[in-house]
Design a protein around this motif. Structure first.
Motif, PDB file in Angstrom:
ATOM      1  N   SER A   1       0.887  -1.329   0.044  1.00 38.78           N
ATOM      2  CA  SER A   1       0.040   0.066   0.028  1.00 38.78           C
ATOM      3  C   SER A   1       0.550   1.342  -0.163  1.00 38.78           C
ATOM      4  N   LEU A   2       2.012   1.279   0.848  1.00 35.01           N
ATOM      5  CA  LEU A   2       2.777   2.457   0.639  1.00 35.01           C
ATOM      6  C   LEU A   2       3.657   2.456  -0.513  1.00 35.01           C
ATOM      7  N   ALA A   3       4.054   1.498  -1.171  1.00 37.63           N
ATOM      8  CA  ALA A   3       4.626   1.691  -2.543  1.00 37.63           C
ATOM      9  C   ALA A   3       3.601   2.095  -3.530  1.00 37.63           C
ATOM     10  N   VAL A   4       2.161   1.876  -3.369  1.00 36.54           N
ATOM     11  CA  VAL A   4       1.169   2.659  -4.481  1.00 36.54           C
ATOM     12  C   VAL A   4       1.068   3.811  -4.276  1.00 36.54           C
ATOM     13  N   VAL A   5       0.982   4.406  -2.886  1.00 38.49           N
ATOM     14  CA  VAL A   5       0.898   5.662  -2.572  1.00 38.49           C
ATOM     15  C   VAL A   5       1.890   6.474  -2.742  1.00 38.49           C
ATOM     16  N   SER A   6       3.185   6.000  -2.670  1.00 39.31           N
ATOM     17  CA  SER A   6       4.286   6.577  -2.574  1.00 39.31           C
ATOM     18  C   SER A   6       4.724   7.756  -3.546  1.00 39.31           C
ATOM     19  N   PRO A   7       3.913   7.687  -4.644  1.00 38.74           N
ATOM     20  CA  PRO A   7       4.455   8.612  -5.777  1.00 38.74           C
ATOM     21  C   PRO A   7       3.717  10.079  -5.170  1.00 38.74           C
ATOM     22  N   ARG A   8       2.717   9.919  -4.469  1.00 39.46           N
ATOM     23  CA  ARG A   8       2.060  11.234  -3.846  1.00 39.46           C
ATOM     24  C   ARG A   8       2.689  11.776  -2.488  1.00 39.46           C
ATOM     25  N   LEU A   9       3.734  11.045  -1.948  1.00 40.47           N
ATOM     26  CA  LEU A   9       4.309  11.605  -0.672  1.00 40.47           C
ATOM     27  C   LEU A   9       5.252  12.863  -1.061  1.00 40.47           C
ATOM     28  N   GLY A  10       5.608  13.497  -0.326  1.00 42.63           N
ATOM     29  CA  GLY A  10       6.542  14.699  -0.515  1.00 42.63           C
ATOM     30  C   GLY A  10       8.065  14.149  -0.133  1.00 42.63           C
ATOM     31  N   ASP A  11       8.772  14.957  -0.641  1.00 43.43           N
ATOM     32  CA  ASP A  11      10.284  14.867  -0.580  1.00 43.43           C
ATOM     33  C   ASP A  11      10.898  14.307   0.791  1.00 43.43           C
ATOM     34  N   ARG A  12      10.473  14.848   1.816  1.00 40.57           N
ATOM     35  CA  ARG A  12      10.630  14.681   3.123  1.00 40.57           C
ATOM     36  C   ARG A  12       9.827  13.271   3.808  1.00 40.57           C
ATOM     37  N   SER A  13       8.676  13.495   3.388  1.00 43.27           N
ATOM     38  CA  SER A  13       7.643  12.348   4.186  1.00 43.27           C
ATOM     39  C   SER A  13       8.035  11.068   3.558  1.00 43.27           C
ATOM     40  N   LEU A  14       8.523  11.008   2.240  1.00 42.21           N
ATOM     41  CA  LEU A  14       8.667   9.562   1.595  1.00 42.21           C
ATOM     42  C   LEU A  14       9.807   8.800   2.089  1.00 42.21           C
ATOM     43  N   PRO A  15      11.102   9.468   2.311  1.00 40.84           N
ATOM     44  CA  PRO A  15      12.073   8.633   2.866  1.00 40.84           C
ATOM     45  C   PRO A  15      11.882   8.379   4.444  1.00 40.84           C
ATOM     46  N   ALA A  16      11.324   9.383   5.095  1.00 39.11           N
ATOM     47  CA  ALA A  16      10.938   9.163   6.436  1.00 39.11           C
ATOM     48  C   ALA A  16       9.912   8.040   6.783  1.00 39.11           C
ATOM     49  N   ILE A  17       8.772   7.971   6.081  1.00 37.86           N
ATOM     50  CA  ILE A  17       8.031   6.713   6.151  1.00 37.86           C
ATOM     51  C   ILE A  17       8.626   5.398   5.595  1.00 37.86           C
ATOM     52  N   ALA A  18       9.433   5.449   4.703  1.00 43.44           N
ATOM     53  CA  ALA A  18      10.165   4.446   4.214  1.00 43.44           C
ATOM     54  C   ALA A  18      11.067   3.869   4.967  1.00 43.44           C
ATOM     55  N   ALA A  19      11.845   4.782   5.888  1.00 45.25           N
ATOM     56  CA  ALA A  19      12.811   4.460   6.860  1.00 45.25           C
ATOM     57  C   ALA A  19      12.128   3.712   7.909  1.00 45.25           C
ATOM     58  N   VAL A  20      10.773   4.207   8.352  1.00 46.71           N
ATOM     59  CA  VAL A  20      10.121   3.503   9.480  1.00 46.71           C
ATOM     60  C   VAL A  20       9.669   2.240   8.862  1.00 46.71           C
ATOM     61  N   PHE A  21       9.124   2.072   7.746  1.00 45.50           N
ATOM     62  CA  PHE A  21       8.861   0.568   7.143  1.00 45.50           C
ATOM     63  C   PHE A  21      10.126  -0.347   7.258  1.00 45.50           C
ATOM     64  N   ALA A  22      11.335   0.140   6.768  1.00 43.13           N
ATOM     65  CA  ALA A  22      12.557  -0.643   6.727  1.00 43.13           C
ATOM     66  C   ALA A  22      12.811  -1.210   8.002  1.00 43.13           C
ATOM     67  N   VAL A  23      12.799  -0.156   9.073  1.00 36.21           N
ATOM     68  CA  VAL A  23      13.164  -0.635  10.466  1.00 36.21           C
ATOM     69  C   VAL A  23      12.239  -1.654  11.281  1.00 36.21           C
ATOM     70  N   ALA A  24      10.837  -1.514  10.672  1.00 33.35           N
ATOM     71  CA  ALA A  24      10.036  -2.297  11.080  1.00 33.35           C
ATOM     72  C   ALA A  24      10.074  -3.892  10.529  1.00 33.35           C
ATOM     73  N   SER A  25      10.485  -3.980   8.976  1.00 31.39           N
ATOM     74  CA  SER A  25      11.051  -4.963   8.555  1.00 31.39           C
ATOM     75  C   SER A  25      12.109  -5.768   8.945  1.00 31.39           C
ATOM     76  N   LEU A  26      13.136  -5.023   9.466  1.00 30.16           N
ATOM     77  CA  LEU A  26      14.261  -5.596  10.081  1.00 30.16           C
ATOM     78  C   LEU A  26      13.867  -6.189  11.450  1.00 30.16           C
ATOM     79  N   CYS A  27      12.945  -5.440  12.233  1.00 26.36           N
ATOM     80  CA  CYS A  27      12.796  -6.078  13.419  1.00 26.36           C
ATOM     81  C   CYS A  27      11.854  -7.461  13.207  1.00 26.36           C
ATOM     82  N   PHE A  28      11.145  -7.224  12.276  1.00 19.59           N
ATOM     83  CA  PHE A  28      10.206  -8.743  11.935  1.00 19.59           C
ATOM     84  C   PHE A  28      11.086  -9.688  11.458  1.00 19.59           C
ATOM     85  N   SER A  29      12.281  -9.493  10.818  1.00 16.30           N
ATOM     86  CA  SER A  29      13.341 -10.522  10.412  1.00 16.30           C
ATOM     87  C   SER A  29      14.004 -11.044  11.784  1.00 16.30           C
ATOM     88  N   ALA A  30      14.320 -10.085  12.669  1.00 16.80           N
ATOM     89  CA  ALA A  30      15.064 -10.413  13.821  1.00 16.80           C
ATOM     90  C   ALA A  30      13.978 -11.539  14.610  1.00 16.80           C
TER      91      ALA A  30
END
Length: 407
Positions: A73-102
């Motif tokens: 869902s984030l990937a689909v709406v990502s083109p509408r995110l701003g230049d700051r919100s896009l990397p910030a939200i992507a970083a949050v999801f990446a951290v969540a994915s790493l935590c889930f991998s652990a």
């Protein structure tokens, strides 16, 4: 004068806004295709048993499914995110994915259970967009996190030959996406630089033209008013008050023009003056084009062109100049060029057509864009495209009066 300045500022602002919108939004068809592709990957993972393998706790499988759906869902709406919100939200999801991998490392024992296609694909898309247009300071944090989340998922439970190969494959895909995004960022930065240079050049050129056009009229008003004052003693009761008002208005207009030229130029120093152009100069352009060799050029004039504002005749000259330049550059096999200028009661129409085969032209060209902005400043419009008989044509419709630029 004030209205013209507002028009220029509005044009610059709208151009900037359109450029930003092009960076933020993708075509609807592309977004639908992205959503369909990610949904297909979720179904593939489901059919492959990623979310419901027997003997595995249901909560973990459900969490994996929810994570994949959220990333998609984030990937689909990502083109509408701003230049700051896009990397910030992507970083949050990446951290969540790493935590889930652990978390899976602590619960699962089979390495293949950790891998699915949907979540890595969504993270790769986010990596591409963050590298392409994310704010640099935020992207510097988000990119490493996304890379780790993508590459470490297959080996999060156990390091085997199959999981290592999958991790290397994902690393290759992620690095390719990162390189593509950075390449697009550099390309867009270069195009913005070219556009900024073009705007500065156009503003300087417009400043020169304003100096010529407006000063031509206003100086005539001042000179005529001063001449009339010299004979004011013949009709002292009628002439002097009116002439004084004319002179004052002309002087104020000239001062406003000089101030406007300085604002448009955006730099100190004298403004180089450009010669005024009329129908005679258009005829010279066509004759010179044919004299160079190659295609023949023919000029057809319909109507009378006396009394046209110099803004209009000069713009006609610029339209013909740009069109003939494009014929030289892009019309392959051209043998004849027809330039036709028609004057009606309220409009002047300029048509330049050739019989050549247009070469491939990059859509990023600025010649016709700058011409359209210039014509728009006096209330006209420009159209360009293939003509019915073959070849290419440029048509500009200009007002017969300077209403588009009047104060």
């Amino acid at each position: 004068m004030r209205k013209m300045l507002e028009t220029v500022n509005t044009a610059v602002a709208s151009t900037t806004a359109r450029g930003r919108r092009r960076l933020l939004f993708l075509p609807v068809t592309v977004q639908l295709l992205l959503a369909a592709s990610l949904a297909a990957l979720v179904v593939t993972d489901w059919m492959g048993g990623i979310y419901w393998t027997p003997g595995r706790p249901d909560a973990l499988g459900t969490a994996k499914l929810i994570g994949a759906l959220l990333c998609g869902s984030l990937a689909v709406v990502s083109p509408r995110l701003g230049d700051r919100s896009l990397p910030a939200i992507a970083a949050v999801f990446a951290v969540a994915s790493l935590c889930f991998s652990a978390a899976m490392h602590l619960v699962l024992s089979v390495g293949s259970q950790a891998f699915g296609f949907a979540e890595p694909a969504a993270l790769v898309w986010l990596l591409l967009l963050v590298a392409r247009r994310g704010k640099p300071s935020w992207a510097a944090v988000a990119v490493p996190l996304l890379l780790m989340a993508i590459v470490l998922r297959p080996v999060s439970i156990s390091v085997r030959q199959t999981t290592t190969i999958m991790a290397l494959f994902l690393a290759l895909v992620a690095v390719t996406a990162l390189g593509t995004g950075l390449g697009m960022r550099l390309l867009l930065a270069d195009r913005r630089r070219q556009a900024a240079a073009l705007k500065l050049e156009q503003r300087t050129e417009f400043a020169r033209d304003l100096h010529d056009f407006v000063a031509h009229h206003v100086t005539g008003i001042v000179v005529q008013a001063q001449g009339a004052q010299a004979i004011a003693d013949r009709r002292p009761d009628m002439v002097p008050p009116a002439l004084e008002r004319i002179e004052q208005a002309g002087s104020e207009a000239l001062a406003s023009m000089r101030h406007m030229v300085g604002m448009l130029r955006g730099a100190d120093g004298e403004v180089a003056l450009a010669p005024l152009a009329g129908i005679g100069e258009v005829r010279s352009l066509v004759e010179e084009f044919g004299a160079v060799g190659g295609a023949r050029a023919r000029l057809e004039l319909e109507g009378t062109f006396d009394g046209l504002p110099v803004e209009v005749t000069s713009t006609v000259h610029r339209v013909v100049m740009e069109a003939l330049t494009n014929v030289r550059k892009h019309a392959h096999g051209c043998t004849e060029v027809l330039v036709r200028v028609d004057r009606s009661a309220d409009a002047v129409t300029v048509r330049v057509s050739d019989d050549g085969r247009p070469r491939h032209v990059s859509p990023g060209g600025f010649g016709l864009k700058g011409l359209a902005e210039r014509v728009g400043l006096i209330g006209g419009r420009v159209e360009a495209g293939p003509v019915t008989a073959g070849g290419w044509g440029v048509e500009a419709t200009l007002p017969a009066t300077a209403a588009g630029v009047s104060a």
